[in-house]
Design a protein around this motif. Sequence first.
Motif, PDB file in Angstrom:
ATOM      1  N   CYS A  39       0.797  -1.200  -0.063  1.00 23.03           N
ATOM      2  CA  CYS A  39      -0.039  -0.056  -0.029  1.00 23.03           C
ATOM      3  C   CYS A  39       1.029   1.151   0.074  1.00 23.03           C
ATOM      4  O   CYS A  39       1.760   1.364   1.019  1.00 23.03           O
ATOM      5  CB  CYS A  39      -0.835  -0.093   1.200  1.00 23.03           C
ATOM      6  N   ILE A  40       0.787   2.237  -0.970  1.00 21.63           N
ATOM      7  CA  ILE A  40       1.496   3.318  -1.293  1.00 21.63           C
ATOM      8  C   ILE A  40       0.492   4.500  -0.971  1.00 21.63           C
ATOM      9  O   ILE A  40      -0.318   4.719  -1.767  1.00 21.63           O
ATOM     10  CB  ILE A  40       2.141   3.529  -2.553  1.00 21.63           C
ATOM     11  N   ILE A  41       1.105   5.348  -0.092  1.00 21.77           N
ATOM     12  CA  ILE A  41       0.238   6.606   0.101  1.00 21.77           C
ATOM     13  C   ILE A  41       0.966   7.793  -0.209  1.00 21.77           C
ATOM     14  O   ILE A  41       2.076   7.914   0.447  1.00 21.77           O
ATOM     15  CB  ILE A  41      -0.047   6.362   1.643  1.00 21.77           C
ATOM     16  N   LEU A  42       0.410   8.610  -0.945  1.00 22.00           N
ATOM     17  CA  LEU A  42       1.165   9.841  -1.580  1.00 22.00           C
ATOM     18  C   LEU A  42       0.209  11.173  -1.513  1.00 22.00           C
ATOM     19  O   LEU A  42      -1.176  10.792  -1.514  1.00 22.00           O
ATOM     20  CB  LEU A  42       1.451   9.696  -2.999  1.00 22.00           C
ATOM     21  N   ASP A  43       0.777  12.304  -1.207  1.00 20.70           N
ATOM     22  CA  ASP A  43       0.081  13.492  -1.301  1.00 20.70           C
ATOM     23  C   ASP A  43      -0.695  13.565  -2.725  1.00 20.70           C
ATOM     24  O   ASP A  43      -1.798  13.603  -2.477  1.00 20.70           O
ATOM     25  CB  ASP A  43       1.047  14.829  -1.105  1.00 20.70           C
ATOM     26  N   GLN A  44      -0.123  13.652  -3.637  1.00 18.32           N
ATOM     27  CA  GLN A  44      -0.694  13.714  -4.975  1.00 18.32           C
ATOM     28  C   GLN A  44      -0.238  12.666  -6.097  1.00 18.32           C
ATOM     29  O   GLN A  44       0.966  12.503  -6.088  1.00 18.32           O
ATOM     30  CB  GLN A  44      -0.522  14.999  -5.561  1.00 18.32           C
ATOM     31  N   CYS A  45      -1.046  12.216  -6.877  1.00 16.35           N
ATOM     32  CA  CYS A  45      -0.713  11.252  -8.035  1.00 16.35           C
ATOM     33  C   CYS A  45      -1.600  11.175  -8.875  1.00 16.35           C
ATOM     34  O   CYS A  45      -2.895  11.157  -8.555  1.00 16.35           O
ATOM     35  CB  CYS A  45      -0.027  10.041  -7.250  1.00 16.35           C
ATOM     36  N   ASN A  46      -1.210  10.822 -10.151  1.00 13.54           N
ATOM     37  CA  ASN A  46      -2.100   9.962 -11.171  1.00 13.54           C
ATOM     38  C   ASN A  46      -2.075   8.444 -11.181  1.00 13.54           C
ATOM     39  O   ASN A  46      -0.768   7.887 -11.150  1.00 13.54           O
ATOM     40  CB  ASN A  46      -1.608  10.602 -12.422  1.00 13.54           C
ATOM     41  N   LYS A  47      -2.919   8.072 -10.402  1.00 14.34           N
ATOM     42  CA  LYS A  47      -2.718   6.696 -10.142  1.00 14.34           C
ATOM     43  C   LYS A  47      -2.606   5.848 -11.203  1.00 14.34           C
ATOM     44  O   LYS A  47      -1.624   4.840 -11.117  1.00 14.34           O
ATOM     45  CB  LYS A  47      -4.014   6.197  -9.161  1.00 14.34           C
ATOM     46  N   ASP A  72      -5.118  12.414   1.426  1.00  7.56           N
ATOM     47  CA  ASP A  72      -6.713  12.571   2.090  1.00  7.56           C
ATOM     48  C   ASP A  72      -7.556  11.675   1.931  1.00  7.56           C
ATOM     49  O   ASP A  72      -8.465  11.291   2.922  1.00  7.56           O
ATOM     50  CB  ASP A  72      -7.124  13.734   1.262  1.00  7.56           C
ATOM     51  N   GLU A  73      -7.418  10.693   0.817  1.00  8.59           N
ATOM     52  CA  GLU A  73      -8.455   9.413   0.952  1.00  8.59           C
ATOM     53  C   GLU A  73      -7.989   8.551   1.951  1.00  8.59           C
ATOM     54  O   GLU A  73      -8.977   7.984   2.723  1.00  8.59           O
ATOM     55  CB  GLU A  73      -8.020   8.578  -0.398  1.00  8.59           C
ATOM     56  N   TRP A  74      -6.652   8.220   2.399  1.00  6.33           N
ATOM     57  CA  TRP A  74      -6.271   7.494   3.239  1.00  6.33           C
ATOM     58  C   TRP A  74      -6.893   7.803   4.788  1.00  6.33           C
ATOM     59  O   TRP A  74      -7.386   7.062   5.440  1.00  6.33           O
ATOM     60  CB  TRP A  74      -4.611   7.532   3.270  1.00  6.33           C
ATOM     61  N   ARG A  75      -6.814   9.228   5.282  1.00  2.00           N
ATOM     62  CA  ARG A  75      -7.287   9.760   6.432  1.00  2.00           C
ATOM     63  C   ARG A  75      -8.702   9.513   6.521  1.00  2.00           C
ATOM     64  O   ARG A  75      -9.268   8.941   7.498  1.00  2.00           O
ATOM     65  CB  ARG A  75      -6.708  11.163   6.444  1.00  2.00           C
ATOM     66  N   GLU A  76      -9.338   9.658   5.465  1.00  2.00           N
ATOM     67  CA  GLU A  76     -10.807   9.573   5.191  1.00  2.00           C
ATOM     68  C   GLU A  76     -11.308   8.171   5.663  1.00  2.00           C
ATOM     69  O   GLU A  76     -12.017   7.838   6.573  1.00  2.00           O
ATOM     70  CB  GLU A  76     -11.524  10.105   4.115  1.00  2.00           C
ATOM     71  N   LEU A  77     -10.456   7.050   5.080  1.00  2.00           N
ATOM     72  CA  LEU A  77     -10.824   5.576   5.106  1.00  2.00           C
ATOM     73  C   LEU A  77     -10.324   5.161   6.457  1.00  2.00           C
ATOM     74  O   LEU A  77     -11.177   4.145   6.982  1.00  2.00           O
ATOM     75  CB  LEU A  77     -10.253   5.002   3.838  1.00  2.00           C
ATOM     76  N   LEU A  78      -9.361   5.694   7.071  1.00  2.00           N
ATOM     77  CA  LEU A  78      -8.928   5.451   8.400  1.00  2.00           C
ATOM     78  C   LEU A  78     -10.015   5.519   9.514  1.00  2.00           C
ATOM     79  O   LEU A  78     -10.287   4.990  10.506  1.00  2.00           O
ATOM     80  CB  LEU A  78      -7.777   5.826   8.910  1.00  2.00           C
ATOM     81  N   SER A  79     -11.037   6.634   9.011  1.00  2.00           N
ATOM     82  CA  SER A  79     -11.952   6.850  10.241  1.00  2.00           C
ATOM     83  C   SER A  79     -12.930   5.923  10.188  1.00  2.00           C
ATOM     84  O   SER A  79     -13.931   5.891  11.079  1.00  2.00           O
ATOM     85  CB  SER A  79     -12.709   8.343   9.800  1.00  2.00           C
ATOM     86  N   ASP A  80     -13.180   5.055   9.045  1.00  3.43           N
ATOM     87  CA  ASP A  80     -14.098   3.983   9.133  1.00  3.43           C
ATOM     88  C   ASP A  80     -13.340   2.593   9.583  1.00  3.43           C
ATOM     89  O   ASP A  80     -12.515   2.097   8.708  1.00  3.43           O
ATOM     90  CB  ASP A  80     -14.746   3.671   7.581  1.00  3.43           C
ATOM     91  N   SER A  81     -13.664   2.063  10.789  1.00  3.61           N
ATOM     92  CA  SER A  81     -13.029   0.939  11.365  1.00  3.61           C
ATOM     93  C   SER A  81     -13.085  -0.296  10.494  1.00  3.61           C
ATOM     94  O   SER A  81     -12.187  -1.289  10.636  1.00  3.61           O
ATOM     95  CB  SER A  81     -13.185   0.558  12.891  1.00  3.61           C
ATOM     96  N   GLY A  82     -14.178  -0.285   9.551  1.00  6.22           N
ATOM     97  CA  GLY A  82     -14.352  -1.497   8.854  1.00  6.22           C
ATOM     98  C   GLY A  82     -13.867  -1.348   7.467  1.00  6.22           C
ATOM     99  O   GLY A  82     -13.852  -2.348   6.558  1.00  6.22           O
ATOM    100  N   SER A  83     -13.099  -0.328   7.108  1.00  7.17           N
ATOM    101  CA  SER A  83     -12.497  -0.120   5.821  1.00  7.17           C
ATOM    102  C   SER A  83     -11.357  -1.027   5.647  1.00  7.17           C
ATOM    103  O   SER A  83     -10.546  -1.438   6.726  1.00  7.17           O
ATOM    104  CB  SER A  83     -12.215   1.251   5.800  1.00  7.17           C
ATOM    105  N   TYR A  84     -10.883  -1.353   4.171  1.00  6.40           N
ATOM    106  CA  TYR A  84      -9.771  -1.993   4.037  1.00  6.40           C
ATOM    107  C   TYR A  84      -8.437  -1.414   4.436  1.00  6.40           C
ATOM    108  O   TYR A  84      -7.652  -1.833   4.886  1.00  6.40           O
ATOM    109  CB  TYR A  84      -9.789  -2.363   2.542  1.00  6.40           C
ATOM    110  N   ALA A  85      -8.455  -0.035   4.390  1.00  3.61           N
ATOM    111  CA  ALA A  85      -7.432   0.682   4.807  1.00  3.61           C
ATOM    112  C   ALA A  85      -7.164   0.641   6.205  1.00  3.61           C
ATOM    113  O   ALA A  85      -6.081   0.479   6.670  1.00  3.61           O
ATOM    114  CB  ALA A  85      -7.844   2.248   4.479  1.00  3.61           C
ATOM    115  N   SER A  86      -8.177   0.470   6.960  1.00  8.94           N
ATOM    116  CA  SER A  86      -8.192   0.153   8.521  1.00  8.94           C
ATOM    117  C   SER A  86      -7.410  -1.084   8.829  1.00  8.94           C
ATOM    118  O   SER A  86      -6.603  -1.061   9.674  1.00  8.94           O
ATOM    119  CB  SER A  86      -9.438   0.533   9.188  1.00  8.94           C
ATOM    120  N   ALA A  87      -7.880  -2.007   8.183  1.00  5.85           N
ATOM    121  CA  ALA A  87      -7.305  -3.384   8.190  1.00  5.85           C
ATOM    122  C   ALA A  87      -6.008  -3.274   7.711  1.00  5.85           C
ATOM    123  O   ALA A  87      -5.111  -3.889   8.641  1.00  5.85           O
ATOM    124  CB  ALA A  87      -8.025  -4.454   7.399  1.00  5.85           C
TER     125      ALA A  87
END
Length: 102
Positions: A39-47, A72-87
């Motif tokens: 999993c790679i987390i970046l400030d900005q990118c063209n995925k 920003d996506e990562w931080r938002e997803l971490l707020s949901d404990s059921g998200s794949y990002a949280s896992a």
Amino acid sequence: MKREELLKGVLACCRPRRVILYGEKFVVDSHDMKSADLCIILDQCNKTELLRKLYLKINMPIPVQFLLYRTDEWRELLSDSGSYASAIEKKGTVLYGETSQG
């Protein structure tokens, strides 16, 4: 292939905030990986472009899958404990960047 070699290839392709290894399989009786998920987390990118670059530029003798998130996506997803990002955050191993972010 070792973790350090894989991380070096990623860092040569982009400037991530974090790189998390969240799935890996090892060769029996060895520290060499036989597959990995990063999993790679970046400030900005063209995925799309970055994924293409990662797969084409990194010489990988093993199967590797990349999952990209903007910070920003990562931080938002971490707020949901059921998200794949949280896992990933809970079970993964941080190879680069801060050990916890949220």
